[in-house]
Design an enzyme around this catalytic site. Structure first.
Site, PDB file in Angstrom:
ATOM      1  N   ASP A 247      -1.314  -1.593   5.872  1.00 63.57           N
ATOM      2  CA  ASP A 247      -1.211  -1.124   7.249  1.00 63.57           C
ATOM      3  C   ASP A 247      -2.172  -1.862   8.167  1.00 63.57           C
ATOM      4  O   ASP A 247      -3.169  -2.434   7.725  1.00 63.57           O
ATOM      5  CB  ASP A 247      -1.508   0.384   7.317  1.00 63.57           C
ATOM      6  CG  ASP A 247      -0.230   1.199   7.134  1.00 63.57           C
ATOM      7  OD1 ASP A 247       0.824   0.747   7.634  1.00 63.57           O
ATOM      8  OD2 ASP A 247      -0.298   2.257   6.482  1.00 63.57           O
TER       9      ASP A 247
ATOM     10  N   GLU B 272       0.841  -1.183   0.000  1.00 61.49           N
ATOM     11  CA  GLU B 272       0.000   0.000   0.000  1.00 61.49           C
ATOM     12  C   GLU B 272       0.890   1.252   0.000  1.00 61.49           C
ATOM     13  O   GLU B 272       1.693   1.465   0.900  1.00 61.49           O
ATOM     14  CB  GLU B 272      -0.857  -0.052   1.281  1.00 61.49           C
ATOM     15  CG  GLU B 272      -1.684   1.168   1.554  1.00 61.49           C
ATOM     16  CD  GLU B 272      -2.333   1.079   2.943  1.00 61.49           C
ATOM     17  OE1 GLU B 272      -2.198   0.027   3.616  1.00 61.49           O
ATOM     18  OE2 GLU B 272      -2.976   2.055   3.340  1.00 61.49           O
TER      19      GLU B 272
ATOM     20  N   ASP C 234      -4.210  -0.621  10.096  1.00 58.48           N
ATOM     21  CA  ASP C 234      -5.365   0.205  10.444  1.00 58.48           C
ATOM     22  C   ASP C 234      -6.570  -0.116   9.552  1.00 58.48           C
ATOM     23  O   ASP C 234      -6.530  -1.030   8.734  1.00 58.48           O
ATOM     24  CB  ASP C 234      -4.996   1.693  10.350  1.00 58.48           C
ATOM     25  CG  ASP C 234      -4.485   2.043   8.955  1.00 58.48           C
ATOM     26  OD1 ASP C 234      -4.660   1.212   8.027  1.00 58.48           O
ATOM     27  OD2 ASP C 234      -3.915   3.142   8.796  1.00 58.48           O
TER      28      ASP C 234
ATOM     29  N   ASP D  76      -7.954   1.573   7.119  1.00 59.44           N
ATOM     30  CA  ASP D  76      -7.706   1.773   5.692  1.00 59.44           C
ATOM     31  C   ASP D  76      -6.986   0.583   5.075  1.00 59.44           C
ATOM     32  O   ASP D  76      -7.325   0.114   3.994  1.00 59.44           O
ATOM     33  CB  ASP D  76      -6.834   3.027   5.478  1.00 59.44           C
ATOM     34  CG  ASP D  76      -7.695   4.258   5.262  1.00 59.44           C
ATOM     35  OD1 ASP D  76      -8.936   4.097   5.276  1.00 59.44           O
ATOM     36  OD2 ASP D  76      -7.124   5.356   5.102  1.00 59.44           O
TER      37      ASP D  76
END
Ligand code: 28F
Length: 641
Positions: free
Chosen positions: A504, A431, A506, A508
């Site tokens: 990640d 990403e 998280d 997202d």
């Protein structure tokens, strides 16, 4: 279609052959002498009762499997005529059961046979039976005749008693000859399924099936459908999701040919279209099916154009488009059906094509006019099918276009590895550009390739294949994999043994991971099924004590680890940065190094469940998607490597 029977008389019987011929070559008359042939005998007798029902004189038929695997079939029709037949000099009942082809079909009298293939009749059953008893209820009297050993009359038609004046009907019992058949055991389920089908195909006719082999006086099962083939469609759609409530039922008659069709669309992609002529399944279709298919395609196209759902520039919908998710029963009752083809499973009568087309198009057009809401739902479903079909074609063409999706054409985005042997190669899909940069520096350039993704990739659940293919990121992924997609897909061409999604920790990052999984699942299912797809797990915390550095994935692991330490130990906890903020060394250490990283293998152990999950996840609903992101461990199995 009942008028034809009015002028019926006993002269219609023609004497053609003796029963001995049937016993010599049973296959010629009933196909086989296996379990199928055994059941065929039942249908021969039931067909005669159905004919009586079609003639309008019978509304109940009963089939019983007796102890010892003999069969009894009973109807409440007029009863087979009992008078002496002028040509044979014996009763009509006896004539029907001893003279081959005495059913009237070959006599030109017009007594209809429900099955075009069958209807060779009662005499064939008699010829192949150990014993047969026929009882007729007529004019307040009960008559009986008996046959043994292949149709030899052992009891002439005899008046054996009286019954209520209004009771009429025919009862036939028989025991198949074990010398003829490979097996003598009847299968209840086989009989039941066909009996139920006959009930669907003949509305208002009640049929009962009973198994008395283990226990007498059971009630059995009775099938009676006032809605006829509409109820058949409802039955077939019971575990599906219909997209409109009403089952469309259309019918018409011309020159003694009766035609009807019932249909309902469901949300699935397969069709269930069954057609029948005189209650016989026409597996290979024929003119009745052709008429309907032609009309269905035409009416839907016309409507779609008029309603501007299909624009001027759009291609017309095809026959395949309009049958996606369609459940349909077509039934034709024809006085003189022509069955064609190797297995005689195709209706050949050309006049039926026009009748089917006319009845269907007029009725269906009217339905669409009167039900604009349903019309739109149906048309949109077929248009979607068309879009998918065109997209799939484009996708195939696109992957075939030379050079277009070649590895050569990367424009530098993919940092490939040096090794060419796929079994040791890994592709990291990363990403963001900056994480991509670190990953390139931190990788083992021999075996690890890096593909950085800019921003979020397209949700392929919401987009059809054509749009997906015009998406830069997706094209890059397809190219990197090397397998091609659609028809051209070839798993053996996969260029990496492991495809590792590195996002990640998280929300997202999870979202991007799910988007990628959806893409893989939809376009590269075999890759997922073969276990080539992994999710990298960058740690969330780093715990340093003394010279030891420990990375943990989440709060729980962090707390467990700390609890395990000597209480006197001094330690520092660092919350890890996102992938993009890690330097090459950190990234290697935490996420990429074969000896230290933690990968999660993505498995699809239940393809169907996963498919549903993906639809749910990636469809319109936001809440279930959030849930998946939290719970996606269900499809993901932890694996330390
Ligand atoms: C359990 C099996 O076979 N039912 C039948 C009839 C009624 C008539 C009929 C049958 C004479 C020359 C055939 C009565 N009245 N159930 C049955 N029900 N056959 S078989 O006629 C026999 C024809 O060939 C019948 C007036 N017309 C016809």
């Amino acid at each position: 279609m009942n008028e034809n029977n009015m002028h019926y008389n006993e002269n219609d019987i023609q004497v053609l052959e003796g029963l001995e011929a049937v016993r010599k070559r049973p296959g010629m008359y009933i196909g086989t002498t296996d379990v199928k042939g055994l059941h065929h005998l039942v249908w021969e007798i039931v067909d005669n009762a159905i004919d009586e029902a079609l003639a309008g004189f019978c509304n109940h038929i009963e089939v019983v499997i007796n102890k010892g695997n003999s069969i009894t079939v009973k109807d409440n029709g007029r009863g087979i005529p009992v008078g002496i037949h002028p040509k044979t000099g014996v009763s009509t009942v006896e004539t029907v059961y001893t003279v081959l082809h005495a059913g009237g079909k070959f006599g030109g009298g017009g007594y209809k046979v429900s099955g075009g293939l069958h209807g060779v009749g009662a005499s064939v059953v008699n010829a192949l039976s150990k014993w047969v008893t026929v009882t007729v209820y007529k004019d307040g009297k009960i008559y009986e005749t008996k046959f043994e050993n292949g149709g030899k009359t052992v009891q002439k038609l005899t008046e054996i008693g009286t019954c209520e004046e209004n009771r009429t009907g025919t009862t036939v019992s028989f025991k198949p000859d074990p010398e003829i058949f490979d097996t003598d055991i009847y299968d209840y389920e086989t009989l039941k399924v066909r009996i139920r089908e006959l009930a669907f195909l003949n509305k208002g006719l009640s049929l009962t099936i009973r198994d008395d082999r283990d226990m007498e006086d059971t009630t059995g099962e009775t099938f009676l459908y006032e809605g006829g083939i509409s109820e058949y469609v409802k039955f077939l759609n019971v575990s599906k999701t219909p997209i409109h409530d009403e089952i469309i039922h259309l019918e018409g008659e011309e020159d003694g040919i009766f035609f009807e069709v019932a249909m309902q669309y469901n949300s699935g992609y397969n069709d269930s279209i069954y057609s029948f002529v005189n209650n016989i399944n026409t597996h290979d279709g024929g003119t009745h099916e052709e008429g309907v298919r032609r009309a269905l395609t035409r009416v839907i196209n016309n409507y779609a154009r008029k309603a501007n759902i299909l624009k001027e520039k759009d291609e017309s919908l095809t026959g395949d488009d309009v049958k996606e998710g369609l459940t349909m029963i077509i039934s034709c009752k024809h006085p003189n059906p022509q069955f064609e083809g190797q297995t005689k499973g195709r209706l050949g009568n050309s006049e039926v094509r026009k009748l089917a087309d006319n009845v269907f198009s007029a009725g269906f057009e009217r339905f669409l006019m009167e039900n604009p809401k349903e019309a739109r739902i149906i048309i949109e479903k077929t248009v979607n099918a068309s879009v998918a079909r065109i997209a799939a074609r484009k996708a195939r063409e696109s992957t075939r276009r030379k050079g277009d999706l070649d590895v050569i054409n990367f424009g530098g985005k993919l940092e490939d590895c040096k090794e060419k042997d796929p079994s040791v190669c890994e592709l990291f899909i990363v990403e963001g550009d900056s994480a991509g940069g670190s990953a390139v520096k931190g990788r083992d350039a021999m075996t690890q390739a890096i593909l950085p993704l800019r921003g979020k990739i397209l949700n392929v659940e919401k987009a059809r294949v054509d749009r997906a293919l015009s998406n830069e990121e997706i094209r890059t992924i397809i190219t990197a994999f090397g397998t091609g997609i659609g028809d051209a897909f070839d798993l053996s061409k996969l260029r990496y043994n492991k495809i590792i999604i590195m996002t990640d920790a998280d929300v997202d990052g999870s979202h991007i991971r799910v988007l990628l999984l959806t893409l893989f699942y939809r376009f590269f299912k075999p890759i997922v099924e073969a276990g080539h797809v992994y999710a990298a797990q960058p740690p969330l915390f780093c715990i340093k004590h003394g010279k030891t550095i420990k990375y943990v994935l989440n709060e729980e692991e962090r707390d467990t680890y700390i609890a395990s330490l000597n209480p006197n130990t001094k330690y520092d906890i660092f919350r890890m940065k996102g992938l993009g903020e890690m330097d090459a060394e950190e990234l290697n250490e935490t996420t990429m190094d074969i000896n230290k990283r933690i990968l999660r293998k993505i498995t699809v152990d239940d393809a169907i469940a996963a498919d549903e999950a993906f639809s749910l996840l990636m469809g319109e609903e936001v809440e279930p998607r959030r849930k998946f992101i939290e719970e996606n461990a269900k499809y993901v199995e932890n694996l330390d490597i």
